[in-house]
Design a protein around this motif. Structure first.
Motif, PDB file in Angstrom:
ATOM      1  N   ILE A  14     -44.169 -21.892  61.574  1.00 27.83           N
ATOM      2  CA  ILE A  14     -45.390 -22.185  60.832  1.00 27.83           C
ATOM      3  C   ILE A  14     -45.205 -21.877  59.536  1.00 27.83           C
ATOM      4  N   VAL A  15     -44.339 -21.049  58.829  1.00 23.34           N
ATOM      5  CA  VAL A  15     -43.928 -20.835  57.403  1.00 23.34           C
ATOM      6  C   VAL A  15     -43.272 -21.946  57.109  1.00 23.34           C
ATOM      7  N   ILE A  16     -42.473 -22.669  57.718  1.00 22.42           N
ATOM      8  CA  ILE A  16     -41.736 -23.668  57.334  1.00 22.42           C
ATOM      9  C   ILE A  16     -42.793 -24.825  57.067  1.00 22.42           C
ATOM     10  N   GLY A  17     -43.622 -25.067  57.909  1.00 21.43           N
ATOM     11  CA  GLY A  17     -44.751 -26.003  57.778  1.00 21.43           C
ATOM     12  C   GLY A  17     -45.609 -25.833  56.585  1.00 21.43           C
ATOM     13  N   MET A  18     -46.078 -24.390  56.373  1.00 22.19           N
ATOM     14  CA  MET A  18     -46.963 -24.395  55.284  1.00 22.19           C
ATOM     15  C   MET A  18     -46.141 -24.432  54.085  1.00 22.19           C
ATOM     16  N   LEU A  19     -44.894 -24.235  53.828  1.00 22.03           N
ATOM     17  CA  LEU A  19     -43.995 -24.166  52.709  1.00 22.03           C
ATOM     18  C   LEU A  19     -43.819 -25.838  52.485  1.00 22.03           C
ATOM     19  N   ALA A  20     -43.653 -26.624  53.562  1.00 20.20           N
ATOM     20  CA  ALA A  20     -43.235 -28.008  53.318  1.00 20.20           C
ATOM     21  C   ALA A  20     -44.303 -28.850  52.975  1.00 20.20           C
ATOM     22  N   GLY A  21     -45.734 -28.515  53.631  1.00 19.17           N
ATOM     23  CA  GLY A  21     -46.929 -28.926  53.311  1.00 19.17           C
ATOM     24  C   GLY A  21     -47.210 -28.914  51.595  1.00 19.17           C
ATOM     25  N   ILE A  22     -47.238 -27.591  51.251  1.00 16.95           N
ATOM     26  CA  ILE A  22     -47.212 -27.300  49.594  1.00 16.95           C
ATOM     27  C   ILE A  22     -46.460 -28.154  48.886  1.00 16.95           C
ATOM     28  N   ALA A  23     -45.171 -28.154  49.138  1.00 20.97           N
ATOM     29  CA  ALA A  23     -44.171 -28.936  48.527  1.00 20.97           C
ATOM     30  C   ALA A  23     -44.481 -30.359  48.233  1.00 20.97           C
ATOM     31  N   VAL A  24     -44.708 -30.728  49.611  1.00 19.88           N
ATOM     32  CA  VAL A  24     -45.240 -32.212  49.695  1.00 19.88           C
ATOM     33  C   VAL A  24     -46.432 -32.689  48.845  1.00 19.88           C
ATOM     34  N   GLY A  25     -47.440 -31.807  49.007  1.00 17.03           N
ATOM     35  CA  GLY A  25     -48.707 -32.146  48.206  1.00 17.03           C
ATOM     36  C   GLY A  25     -48.509 -32.007  47.122  1.00 17.03           C
ATOM     37  N   VAL A  26     -47.636 -31.066  46.327  1.00 13.60           N
ATOM     38  CA  VAL A  26     -47.520 -30.924  44.843  1.00 13.60           C
ATOM     39  C   VAL A  26     -46.711 -32.024  44.266  1.00 13.60           C
ATOM     40  N   LEU A  27     -45.964 -32.536  45.134  1.00 12.56           N
ATOM     41  CA  LEU A  27     -44.886 -33.728  44.623  1.00 12.56           C
ATOM     42  C   LEU A  27     -45.873 -34.942  44.424  1.00 12.56           C
ATOM     43  N   LEU A  28     -46.674 -34.978  45.371  1.00 11.17           N
ATOM     44  CA  LEU A  28     -47.461 -36.233  45.506  1.00 11.17           C
ATOM     45  C   LEU A  28     -48.250 -36.138  44.312  1.00 11.17           C
ATOM     46  N   LYS A  29     -48.971 -35.032  44.152  1.00  9.93           N
ATOM     47  CA  LYS A  29     -49.950 -34.960  42.976  1.00  9.93           C
ATOM     48  C   LYS A  29     -49.323 -35.274  41.695  1.00  9.93           C
ATOM     49  N   LEU A  30     -47.949 -34.590  41.264  1.00 11.65           N
ATOM     50  CA  LEU A  30     -47.495 -35.002  40.247  1.00 11.65           C
ATOM     51  C   LEU A  30     -46.902 -36.243  39.979  1.00 11.65           C
ATOM     52  N   ALA A  31     -46.361 -36.964  41.328  1.00 13.68           N
ATOM     53  CA  ALA A  31     -45.659 -38.222  41.122  1.00 13.68           C
ATOM     54  C   ALA A  31     -46.544 -39.526  41.287  1.00 13.68           C
ATOM     55  N   PHE A  32     -47.864 -39.233  41.984  1.00 15.11           N
ATOM     56  CA  PHE A  32     -48.636 -40.280  42.277  1.00 15.11           C
ATOM     57  C   PHE A  32     -50.116 -39.834  42.054  1.00 15.11           C
ATOM     58  N   PRO A  33     -50.359 -39.499  40.658  1.00 18.74           N
ATOM     59  CA  PRO A  33     -51.922 -38.824  40.312  1.00 18.74           C
ATOM     60  C   PRO A  33     -52.685 -40.233  40.452  1.00 18.74           C
ATOM     61  N   ASP A  34     -53.816 -39.985  41.122  1.00 20.22           N
ATOM     62  CA  ASP A  34     -54.709 -41.027  41.621  1.00 20.22           C
ATOM     63  C   ASP A  34     -54.318 -42.307  41.930  1.00 20.22           C
ATOM     64  N   ASN A  35     -53.372 -42.433  42.805  1.00 20.92           N
ATOM     65  CA  ASN A  35     -52.978 -43.551  43.554  1.00 20.92           C
ATOM     66  C   ASN A  35     -53.643 -43.807  44.647  1.00 20.92           C
ATOM     67  N   THR A  36     -54.314 -44.986  44.887  1.00 18.68           N
ATOM     68  CA  THR A  36     -55.192 -45.292  45.935  1.00 18.68           C
ATOM     69  C   THR A  36     -54.417 -45.256  47.052  1.00 18.68           C
ATOM     70  N   LEU A  37     -53.499 -45.780  47.183  1.00 16.52           N
ATOM     71  CA  LEU A  37     -52.723 -46.005  48.283  1.00 16.52           C
ATOM     72  C   LEU A  37     -52.383 -44.569  48.965  1.00 16.52           C
ATOM     73  N   VAL A  38     -51.867 -43.551  48.118  1.00 14.51           N
ATOM     74  CA  VAL A  38     -51.452 -42.285  48.430  1.00 14.51           C
ATOM     75  C   VAL A  38     -52.998 -41.496  49.037  1.00 14.51           C
ATOM     76  N   ASP A  39     -53.952 -41.678  48.216  1.00 10.89           N
ATOM     77  CA  ASP A  39     -55.140 -41.129  48.454  1.00 10.89           C
ATOM     78  C   ASP A  39     -55.824 -41.680  49.899  1.00 10.89           C
TER      79      ASP A  39
END
Length: 437
Positions: A14-39
């Motif tokens: 569960i901890v791995i899932g939580m940390l991986a989710g946070i990392a993926v969310g932050v990376l997507l936010k920084l790399a693809f801001p306001d991207n309609t496909l990602v959203d």
């Protein structure tokens, strides 16, 4: 690779899932801001679907779990007066910890002064909902239709009906005994269902965290950084220090062992932001890992999930002082005492009302003459803080359950002191379920 995964405990996954989710969310936010496909396909698509299935799966078993376990616990009470003692102790302890929490928060906020010199403008508008009167809350405790209460998830009404039903079973003799055996079997099946659903927890937690951190506006957090950090720190200190002192002082048990066993529940609470959705995990941990007898845990955990508002009280204390400082309003000692009293009583008075945290804050602000519109200043960062508040609340639910069970002689101290209580058997079941699937 499958064998390595099976060696990991559920908490670790569960901890791995939580940390991986946070990392993926932050990376997507920084790399693809306001991207309609990602959203469209990830944030509001895949992540949203998986996360909501996970939440729905937990909520699915809350009502049957609370009703069945509470009926089983109540009908096994040999002394009917014990039920009154349990209720009095539970409500009293929950109110005391809430008063301590908001007092601590007000003290910290007046010391740090997060709103001094801060000029904030917001387009957010908060319309305060009317909170019910205490008389109406008492009336609403008793369901006109218990099936409607179950369908609506009205936890206080479900608790009252389950208590009355369990007492009736205990009084009717052989018929009640036969029905008790059926409910005990039903309870065993439901707890097994909890174990099965917990196998999807790492994936559900990953999706919830990925979606949240993809949508989080970090600029808002930076602008309210001092307020955000202060609430967060006070929450952590209350959850770790205050609870540890209370538990040690009232039971003599190890706070470190208690907090270690609560990690899984805290992660669930943090991820779901819902004490009700976390309730199946809380109850299983309280009864199987902390040694609380089901007749106590089945009452104190659902009640705590409904009225225990320590985390919310901390937010209210800091937010009240913060909003007063932003609007340049000086609060007197009498005002602070009114905040403590209002928030403590409101933790029971607004139980079961949607948006309870902001309703309670609106009530508090109104009592001391602060503009309710000030809630709009903090809405932007409240989602992340709500996750931490829930983790604190579920910890408080379990702590009170342990204290009451110890005072009533319904705590298996050997189970509490066993660091591996219920872990080995549950992990074996988890691995078997994974292999079958």
């Amino acid at each position: 690779m499958q064998n390595n995964d099976n060696k990991l405990s559920l908490t670790t996954r569960i901890v791995i899932g939580m940390l991986a989710g946070i990392a993926v969310g932050v990376l997507l936010k920084l790399a693809f801001p306001d991207n309609t496909l990602v959203d469209g396909y990830l944030t509001k698509g895949l992540f949203h679907v998986i996360g909501q299935i996970f939440i729905a799966s937990l909520q699915m078993i809350v009502v049957p779990l609370v009703f069945v376990s509470l009926v089983v616990g109540t009908c096994s009470l040999s002394d009917p007066s014990k039920l009154g003692r349990l209720g009095g102790k539970a409500v009293g302890l929950y109110l005391i910890t809430t008063a301590i929490a908001i007092s601590f928060a007000i003290f910290a906020a007046t010391l740090v002064q997060p709103g001094v010199g801060l000029e904030l403008a917001t387009d957010a508008v908060y319309e305060a909902k009317a909170a019910p009167s205490l008389a109406q809350v008492i009336i609403d405790l008793f369901p006109k239709n218990p099936f409607n209460a179950m369908a609506d998830g009205n936890m206080l009404q479900i608790i009252v009906f389950a208590l009355l039903f369990g007492i009736a079973m205990a009084l009717v003799g052989p018929a009640g005994d036969r029905l008790k055996n059926m409910f005990e079997d039903f309870n065993t099946v439901i707890m097994k269902l909890v174990v099965i659903l917990m196998n999807i927890a790492p994936y559900g937690v990953f999706a919830l965290m990925a979606k949240l951190f993809t949508e989080t506006e970090f600029d808002t957090i930076i602008n309210l950084g001092q307020y955000f950090l202060l609430v967060f720190v006070v929450l952590i200190l209350h959850g770790l220090v205050s609870y540890s002192i209370i538990l040690k002082g009232m039971t003599g048990l190890s706070p470190r062992l208690f907090l270690r066993k609560m990690r899984e529940v805290q992660i669930f609470g943090f991820s779901t932001s819902s004490s009700n959705a976390t309730m199946p995990v809380t109850l299983e941990t309280v009864t199987k890992r902390l040694g609380v007898h089901n007749r106590v845990g089945s009452f104190t955990v659902p009640l705590g999930a409904t009225i225990n508002m320590d985390g919310t009280a901390i937010m209210q204390g800091v937010a009240t002082v913060f909003i007063a400082q932003v609007y340049l309003v000086d609060l007197s000692m009498a005002d602070y005492l009114m905040v403590v009293l209002t928030a403590t009583l409101a933790s029971v008075g607004t139980a079961g009302v949607p948006g309870v945290g902001l309703i309670m804050l609106a009530m508090v602000l109104g009592q001391v003459g602060l503009p309710v519109e000030g809630i709009g200043l903090i809405i932007g960062v409240d989602r992340l803080l709500d996750m931490t508040r829930t983790a604190v609340n579920v910890t408080g639910d379990a702590m009170v359950s342990v204290i009451i069970a110890k005072s009533e002689g319904d705590l298996d101290v050997a189970v509490f002191n066993d660091p591996n209580a219920d872990i080995a058997a549950r992990d074996v079941e988890s691995q078997l379920e994974q292999r079958r699937s």
